[in-house]
Write an enzyme that holds these catalytic residues in place. Structure first.
Site, short mmCIF file in Angstrom:
data_model
loop_
_atom_site.label_atom_id
_atom_site.label_comp_id
_atom_site.label_asym_id
_atom_site.label_seq_id
_atom_site.Cartn_x
_atom_site.Cartn_y
_atom_site.Cartn_z
N CYS A 2 0.87 -1.17 0.00
CA CYS A 2 0.00 0.00 0.00
C CYS A 2 0.90 1.22 0.00
CB CYS A 2 -0.84 0.00 1.26
SG CYS A 2 -1.72 -1.54 1.52
N ARG A 27 1.18 1.87 -5.93
CA ARG A 27 1.43 0.85 -4.90
C ARG A 27 0.15 0.13 -4.49
NH1 ARG A 27 6.32 1.60 -2.35
NH2 ARG A 27 5.56 0.51 -0.51
N TRP A 74 -3.75 -1.74 -1.24
CA TRP A 74 -3.78 -2.96 -2.05
C TRP A 74 -4.21 -4.04 -1.06
CZ3 TRP A 74 -1.65 -7.85 -2.10
CH2 TRP A 74 -1.82 -8.59 -3.28
N ASN A 100 1.23 -0.08 5.98
CA ASN A 100 1.63 -0.81 4.78
C ASN A 100 2.38 -2.05 5.27
OD1 ASN A 100 2.52 -1.75 2.30
ND2 ASN A 100 4.34 -0.44 2.33
N GLY A 101 1.87 -3.23 4.95
CA GLY A 101 2.53 -4.46 5.37
C GLY A 101 1.49 -5.50 5.75
N GLU A 481 9.48 -12.90 -20.74
CA GLU A 481 9.21 -11.51 -20.34
C GLU A 481 8.06 -10.95 -21.17
OE1 GLU A 481 9.71 -9.67 -17.98
OE2 GLU A 481 9.24 -7.66 -18.75
N LYS A 485 4.53 -9.40 -19.66
CA LYS A 485 4.04 -8.06 -20.03
C LYS A 485 2.59 -8.14 -20.51
CE LYS A 485 6.35 -5.64 -18.46
NZ LYS A 485 7.09 -6.55 -17.70
N GLU A 488 0.00 -9.21 -17.71
CA GLU A 488 -0.21 -8.31 -16.56
C GLU A 488 -0.90 -7.01 -16.93
OE1 GLU A 488 3.16 -6.67 -14.46
OE2 GLU A 488 4.40 -6.78 -16.23
N HIS A 504 7.02 -31.80 -26.55
CA HIS A 504 6.92 -32.62 -25.32
C HIS A 504 5.64 -32.33 -24.56
CE1 HIS A 504 10.98 -33.99 -26.08
NE2 HIS A 504 11.29 -32.75 -26.36
N LYS A 601 2.97 -1.74 -7.88
CA LYS A 601 4.33 -1.60 -8.40
C LYS A 601 5.37 -2.23 -7.49
CE LYS A 601 7.48 -0.08 -11.21
NZ LYS A 601 7.63 -0.78 -12.49
C1 AGP Z 1 7.00 -6.42 -13.83
O1 AGP Z 1 6.34 -5.93 -15.00
C2 AGP Z 1 6.04 -6.78 -12.75
N1 AGP Z 1 5.29 -5.64 -12.39
C3 AGP Z 1 6.63 -7.53 -11.60
O2 AGP Z 1 6.89 -8.83 -12.06
C4 AGP Z 1 7.96 -7.00 -11.01
O3 AGP Z 1 9.02 -7.16 -11.92
C5 AGP Z 1 8.28 -7.81 -9.74
O4 AGP Z 1 7.25 -7.59 -8.81
C6 AGP Z 1 9.62 -7.44 -9.10
O5 AGP Z 1 9.58 -6.12 -8.65
P1 AGP Z 1 10.97 -5.44 -8.20
O6 AGP Z 1 11.86 -5.43 -9.42
O7 AGP Z 1 10.60 -4.07 -7.72
O8 AGP Z 1 11.55 -6.30 -7.11
#
Ligand code: AGP
Length: 606
Positions: A2, A27, A74, A100-101, A481, A485, A488, A504, A601
């Site tokens: 959060c 966040r 969050w 936050n936590g 990757e 992208k 998400e 396989h 984030k």
């Molecule tokens: C990346 O597009 C994602 N939002 C997520 O996988 C991110 O890379 C992951 O949470 C790691 O975050 P960080 O690099 O801040 O540790």
């Protein structure tokens, strides 16, 4: 994960708190709330959904207080709702808390409090905190100026888990108490004003002077005074640190979304990153004092996109330094009992520098005697205060939840440190690679010119239910990757396969509705991948190819060319069309690209 903000000063706190929440929405954005104190009374306004819903609450403009705390959530415990939104108060409304936590032992504490006559309005773990503060405050018979701080300290002693807390009390109307454990919290100071926040962007426009709270450190904050205490309430001295980020860099600069801006910034962010370690083709990392000759195993540990960058780093470290390198997901590494010793180097990659699993993994590696190196994009983030050594990707603040420019900067830095280590190991054949790094900014600009073709492709793919990605070798990492992208930010199910693995099992998924995006930049594997493309085409799949090579195939609907570069650097270019494709597909679907559902984030909880 959060976002929390606090203010105590000589201005109305509402605009400052709202502005801070808006900067922290990346966040978490399930619900939002504000608590202020005036006339020894705590006013709380909160709502479900985004911060803008809070702004639209009529009564918010009537609040004239100069002391307040705020929260954007969050959801961890309890659904996104007004009842579960922070701030939370004790039953009598004497104390308000934003958090936050995660409080892991909240049920035990909740039952203790219920046995002592307290009741609860929400499903959250956080609500135990203000009630515990009330419990300790009312049972403390010493009525002095430390009474509130003692109650907070006794409360924190009962909490297990992670927390960054801001607390206000009607008994101390012009004071905010802040405390953190494993979740980030910073304090900005500016003459007769104090700002508290989870992250720098929330308060950067007011000051460049910050205190970075350490774990289990208390701060008692009034507009003219700031006192720090350790976990035993012994006063501590702290110095401010100047942060030289220009707050103007945190805006969209005319782009529709932060993500698009950050994709287009990659030419600059790569340059800003390698200019920090490479001058006149000489690579140096003066602060890294690692005896690479004594290292016989390297671990790279991270989550999500950062872990994918680590997979690229494995190629560089093994090919340039000839040291076995294992890449692991933080949440797996930390519970795997990894085989580490003083001859192990553990590299932890985290854009935010706050990812709980990655920080916990780093602490485990340290406890086993390994040397730890952090790679992060955030100055003075938690991870940098725990690692033996830290390196920064100078890609600038990355706001969009989907990581793009940080990813390509991480790869650049990993290649750079691999060259550095290899030269320490007397490998002199690295000029070609250093020369190639210098060509990246222009090659990125060339790659970005594929955007109009990608936009057309997005119109064909945005309504698909499944999209698969294929690649071999380092192109398989790009496929992973690319798949992350897409899923998400567009919510389309996607999966990456090692092309050689299709036969396989996964090929059973392929039919004439299938769309498959292949990445081919490794000239040694072209014909293998083309064969795989023919195998899926023969089963009705439509394929799109992103390649740096001249291909002899007519099977593909789309071929998107990217510039050729060294294999170790190729993921920096080949990922860009995928980033753009995910972006334009999400836009076609009318989705919020910067704030995808269910995500945040910075994942500061495990
Ligand atoms: C990346 O597009 C994602 N939002 C997520 O996988 C991110 O890379 C992951 O949470 C790691 O975050 P960080 O690099 O801040 O540790």
């Amino acid at each position: 994960m959060c976002g929390i903000v606090g203010y105590v000063g000589n201005k109305k706190c509402i605009p400052i708190l709202i502005n801070g929440l808006l900067k922290l929405e990346y966040r978490g954005y399930d619900s939002a709330g504000i608590a202020t104190i005036s006339n020894n009374y705590i006013n709380i306004i909160k709502c479900k959904g985004r911060v803008c819903n809070l702004q639209n609450q009529a009564e918010i403009n009537n609040l004239t207080s100069t002391t307040g705390i705020a929260h954007t959530r969050w959801a961890t415990h309890g659904i996104p709702s007004k009842e579960n939104a922070h701030p939370h108060m004790d039953n009598l409304g004497n104390f308000a808390v934003v958090h936050n936590g995660i409080i892991e032992n909240y049920l035990e504490l909740k039952n203790f409090l219920i046995d002592n006559g307290y009741f609860f309005y929400s499903e959250t773990d956080t609500e135990v905190i203000p009630n515990l503060i009330h419990y300790f405050y009312t049972n403390d018979l010493i009525d002095d100026k430390m009474k509130l701080l003692r109650a907070v300290k006794n409360t924190c002693a009962k909490l297990k888990g992670s927390y960054a807390l801001e607390i206000i009390s009607k008994f101390n109307p012009n004071t905010v108490i802040a405390i953190r454990k494993s979740s980030p919290l910073i304090i900005g100071t500016n003459k007769s004003e104090k700002f508290i926040a989870s992250d720098i962007p929330a308060i950067l426009q007011y000051t460049n002077d910050f205190y970075f709270l350490a774990d289990n450190e208390f701060a008692v904050i009034t507009k003219n005074k700031l006192d720090f205490y350790d976990k035993n309430l012994v006063k501590q001295h702290k110095n401010t640190e100047k942060v030289d980020i220009n707050c103007c860099s945190i805006n969209k600069s005319g782009y529709k979304d932060y993500m698009l801006k950050e994709v287009y910034e990659q030419s600059t962010s790569i340059q800003n990153t390698f200019y920090k370690f490479m001058v006149d083709n000489n690579i140096s990392f003066p602060y890294i004092n690692i005896d690479i000759g004594s290292i016989n195993m390297i671990y790279i540990v991270a989550c999500g996109t950062a872990m994918h960058a680590g997979l690229c780093g494995k190629f560089a470290l093994e090919s340039l330094c000839n040291i076995p390198t294992i890449v692991d997901i933080s949440s797996e590494f930390r519970y795997r009992n990894p085989l580490l010793n003083k001859n192990s180097l553990c590299i932890f990659i985290s854009q935010s520098g706050e990812t709980a699993d990655t920080i916990a993994a780093l602490e485990l590696a340290k406890s086993k005697g390994a040397t730890t190196l952090a790679i992060t994009n955030v100055f003075n983030s938690s991870i940098t205060r725990k690692a033996d050594y830290s390196l920064y990707t100078y890609s600038g603040p990355e706001i969009a939840v989907a990581s793009t420019k940080a990813y390509t900067s991480q790869i650049t830095l990993l290649v750079g440190i691999s060259i550095y280590f290899s030269e320490l190991l007397a490998n002199t054949n690295t000029h070609f690679l250093k020369d190639e790094i210098l060509t990246l900014p222009n090659k990125i600009k060339q790659t970005l010119q594929t955007s109009s073709k990608i936009k057309k492709l997005a119109k064909k793919l945005y309504n698909k239910d499944n999209i698969f990605f294929l690649g071999r070798g380092i192109d398989y990492i790009t496929s992973m990757e690319a798949s992350l992208k897409l899923k998400e930010i567009s919510y389309i199910h996607s999966e990456a396969f090692a092309a050689g693995e299709l036969k396989h099992g996964p090929i059973a998924l392929i039919d004439n509705e299938s769309y498959i995006i292949c990445t081919i930049t490794d000239s040694t594997l072209i014909y293998k991948v083309i064969s795989n493309i023919e195998e899926v085409t023969a089963r009705g799949a439509k394929t799109i190819i992103i390649t740096s090579e001249e291909l002899q195939t007519s099977d593909s609907e789309f071929i998107i060319k990217v510039p050729k570069t060294n294999k170790l650097l190729s993921p920096i270019l080949s990922i860009i069309p995928h980033q753009l494709l995910a972006y334009y597909i999400a836009k076609e679907k009318g989705l919020d690209v910067d704030k995808p559902r269910n995500l945040a984030k910075s994942v500061t909880v495990e």
